[in-house]
Design a protein around this motif. Sequence first.
Motif, PDB file in Angstrom:
ATOM      1  N   ILE A 239       0.861  -1.179   0.000  1.00  0.00           N
ATOM      2  CA  ILE A 239       0.000   0.000   0.000  1.00  0.00           C
ATOM      3  C   ILE A 239       0.902   1.234   0.000  1.00  0.00           C
ATOM      4  CG2 ILE A 239      -1.922   1.152   1.159  1.00  0.00           C
ATOM      5  CD1 ILE A 239      -2.469  -1.774   0.303  1.00  0.00           C
ATOM      6  N   ALA A 240       0.758   2.081  -1.009  1.00  0.00           N
ATOM      7  CA  ALA A 240       1.671   3.212  -1.181  1.00  0.00           C
ATOM      8  C   ALA A 240       1.034   4.512  -0.705  1.00  0.00           C
ATOM      9  CB  ALA A 240       2.085   3.344  -2.636  1.00  0.00           C
ATOM     10  N   CYS A 241       1.850   5.310  -0.039  1.00  0.00           N
ATOM     11  CA  CYS A 241       1.433   6.648   0.369  1.00  0.00           C
ATOM     12  C   CYS A 241       1.866   7.626  -0.719  1.00  0.00           C
ATOM     13  CB  CYS A 241       2.069   7.018   1.702  1.00  0.00           C
ATOM     14  SG  CYS A 241       1.601   8.660   2.294  1.00  0.00           S
ATOM     15  N   VAL A 242       0.885   8.269  -1.369  1.00  0.00           N
ATOM     16  CA  VAL A 242       1.171   9.156  -2.497  1.00  0.00           C
ATOM     17  C   VAL A 242       0.417  10.473  -2.341  1.00  0.00           C
ATOM     18  CG1 VAL A 242       1.553   7.209  -4.061  1.00  0.00           C
ATOM     19  CG2 VAL A 242      -0.735   8.233  -3.888  1.00  0.00           C
ATOM     20  N   THR A 243       0.747  11.414  -3.191  1.00  0.00           N
ATOM     21  CA  THR A 243       0.027  12.686  -3.246  1.00  0.00           C
ATOM     22  C   THR A 243      -1.085  12.552  -4.283  1.00  0.00           C
ATOM     23  OG1 THR A 243       2.065  13.877  -2.712  1.00  0.00           O
ATOM     24  CG2 THR A 243       0.237  15.173  -3.600  1.00  0.00           C
ATOM     25  N   LYS A 244      -2.314  12.772  -3.853  1.00  0.00           N
ATOM     26  CA  LYS A 244      -3.465  12.524  -4.727  1.00  0.00           C
ATOM     27  C   LYS A 244      -3.398  13.346  -6.003  1.00  0.00           C
ATOM     28  CE  LYS A 244      -8.509  12.135  -4.619  1.00  0.00           C
ATOM     29  NZ  LYS A 244      -9.711  12.165  -3.738  1.00  0.00           N
ATOM     30  N   GLU A 245      -3.045  14.630  -5.880  1.00  0.00           N
ATOM     31  CA  GLU A 245      -3.022  15.526  -7.034  1.00  0.00           C
ATOM     32  C   GLU A 245      -1.969  15.125  -8.070  1.00  0.00           C
ATOM     33  OE1 GLU A 245      -5.172  17.456  -3.842  1.00  0.00           O
ATOM     34  OE2 GLU A 245      -3.275  16.372  -3.901  1.00  0.00           O
ATOM     35  N   PHE A 246      -0.966  14.350  -7.652  1.00  0.00           N
ATOM     36  CA  PHE A 246       0.080  13.906  -8.565  1.00  0.00           C
ATOM     37  C   PHE A 246      -0.157  12.472  -9.047  1.00  0.00           C
ATOM     38  CE2 PHE A 246       3.035  16.773  -5.864  1.00  0.00           C
ATOM     39  CZ  PHE A 246       2.441  17.901  -6.409  1.00  0.00           C
ATOM     40  N   SER A 247      -1.304  11.914  -8.702  1.00  0.00           N
ATOM     41  CA  SER A 247      -1.609  10.521  -9.039  1.00  0.00           C
ATOM     42  C   SER A 247      -2.890  10.394  -9.848  1.00  0.00           C
ATOM     43  CB  SER A 247      -1.745   9.687  -7.751  1.00  0.00           C
ATOM     44  OG  SER A 247      -0.644   9.893  -6.888  1.00  0.00           O
ATOM     45  N   THR A 248      -3.415  11.498 -10.345  1.00  0.00           N
ATOM     46  CA  THR A 248      -4.736  11.486 -10.992  1.00  0.00           C
ATOM     47  C   THR A 248      -4.780  10.564 -12.207  1.00  0.00           C
ATOM     48  OG1 THR A 248      -4.080  13.499 -12.186  1.00  0.00           O
ATOM     49  CG2 THR A 248      -5.383  13.784 -10.192  1.00  0.00           C
ATOM     50  N   ASP A 249      -3.705  10.512 -12.982  1.00  0.00           N
ATOM     51  CA  ASP A 249      -3.703   9.664 -14.177  1.00  0.00           C
ATOM     52  C   ASP A 249      -3.856   8.193 -13.792  1.00  0.00           C
ATOM     53  OD1 ASP A 249      -3.446   9.414 -17.040  1.00  0.00           O
ATOM     54  OD2 ASP A 249      -1.479   8.520 -16.685  1.00  0.00           O
ATOM     55  N   TYR A 250      -3.113   7.752 -12.800  1.00  0.00           N
ATOM     56  CA  TYR A 250      -3.204   6.358 -12.332  1.00  0.00           C
ATOM     57  C   TYR A 250      -4.590   6.069 -11.747  1.00  0.00           C
ATOM     58  CZ  TYR A 250       1.780   5.199 -12.845  1.00  0.00           C
ATOM     59  OH  TYR A 250       3.029   4.909 -13.342  1.00  0.00           O
ATOM     60  N   LEU A 251      -5.130   7.021 -10.998  1.00  0.00           N
ATOM     61  CA  LEU A 251      -6.432   6.818 -10.348  1.00  0.00           C
ATOM     62  C   LEU A 251      -7.566   6.814 -11.367  1.00  0.00           C
ATOM     63  CD1 LEU A 251      -5.867   9.156  -7.266  1.00  0.00           C
ATOM     64  CD2 LEU A 251      -6.163   6.674  -7.172  1.00  0.00           C
ATOM     65  N   GLN A 252      -7.543   7.758 -12.302  1.00  0.00           N
ATOM     66  CA  GLN A 252      -8.626   7.851 -13.280  1.00  0.00           C
ATOM     67  C   GLN A 252      -8.653   6.659 -14.228  1.00  0.00           C
ATOM     68  OE1 GLN A 252      -8.012  11.677 -15.123  1.00  0.00           O
ATOM     69  NE2 GLN A 252      -8.754  12.828 -13.340  1.00  0.00           N
TER      70      GLN A 252
END
Length: 294
Positions: A239-252
Motif C-alpha cells: 500500500i503506497a502513500c502518495v500525493t493525490k493531485e500527482f496521481s490522478t492519471d493512475y487513479l482515473q
Amino acid sequence: MIGKLDLYRIFNIVCQNNSFSDAAKALYMTQPAISQAIMQLEKELGTHLFYRTPKGVTLTNEGKLLHDYVKSALGILEVGEEKILEFQNLTTGELRIGVGDTISRYFLLPYLEAFYTKYPSIKLKVLNGTTSQIVAFIKAGEADVGICNLPVHDEQLHVLPCKDVQDIFVCGEKYANMTRHPISLEFLMKMPLIFLEKNANSRNYVESYLTERGYPISPEFELGSHDLLLEFAKINLGIACVTKEFSTDYLQKGIVHEIQLEEPIPKRSIGICYLQSVPLSRATKKFVELMDHS
C-alpha cells in the motif's frame, strides 16, 4: 562642489565640441560654470588639459591621454546603465529555481511555460533536490526561489503556500477489497506499506501524523520517487502513500485505487520559499506573483 565623475563627463563633452560655449549649450550650463569645472579638474590633476585659443580649445598631450581613458570609462558606465535597464525591463537576467522532480513534473511546468512565454529573454535554471536540499540552495545563494513541500520551518525564509495537496494511500488489484469502505489506521498499519525515503518532506509529514496517533511506521519499501510508489502499488507490492493531485492519471485509469481512511490525513501545502533578508530580483518577483495569483 561638482563630483569627480561629473568633472570627467564635462571634460568629455568639451572634448567632443572643442569649445566651452558649445559644451555649455549641450549640458544646459553656463560657460563660466564649464570653465570653472575644467579648471577644477586641471587643478586636481596638476596639469593643463586644453590649449585655449580664440577659435575654441584643443587638447594638450596630457589631455589626449586622459580623454582616451575617460571615453573608455564613460562608455563602460553607459553599458552598465543599459544592462541595469535591461534587468529592470526583464529583457535579460536569470531565474534560478530549486524544485523536486515530482513537484516540477506535476505542478511547476505550466508556471514555467507561462513565465517563459511572457519573459523569453530570462534564462531559467532549475536545481533539483529534496526540500532540505532546496532550502540549502536558497541559503547558499545558489537558488533565488524554491518550490517545496510544506511545512518548512526556517526563520531565514519567507514561506508562501500556493497549493493544497492531499496525501492518500493507494493499492493495486490484490488489495482492491480494502477500497469498499473506510479503514482504520490500526488496520492500515498491518499492511505492507510503501513510502518515500526518509529525507522527503512529504513522507515526514505523514509519518509525524501517524506517529502522533500512536502508529509508528516501518515500511516494506522506501523509494526515491513518487512515480515508483505508484508503480510498486500497481504490481501489488504493498500500500503506497502518495500525493493525490500527482496521481490522478493512475487513479482515473484504474491502475491503482484509493483507500479511504476513517481518519483522513490533513491536507498540507506546496509553497514558495525565498530568503527574507535578500531583496528579490525583478524576475523573481514576477515569477512569485505569477504563482501566487494563479
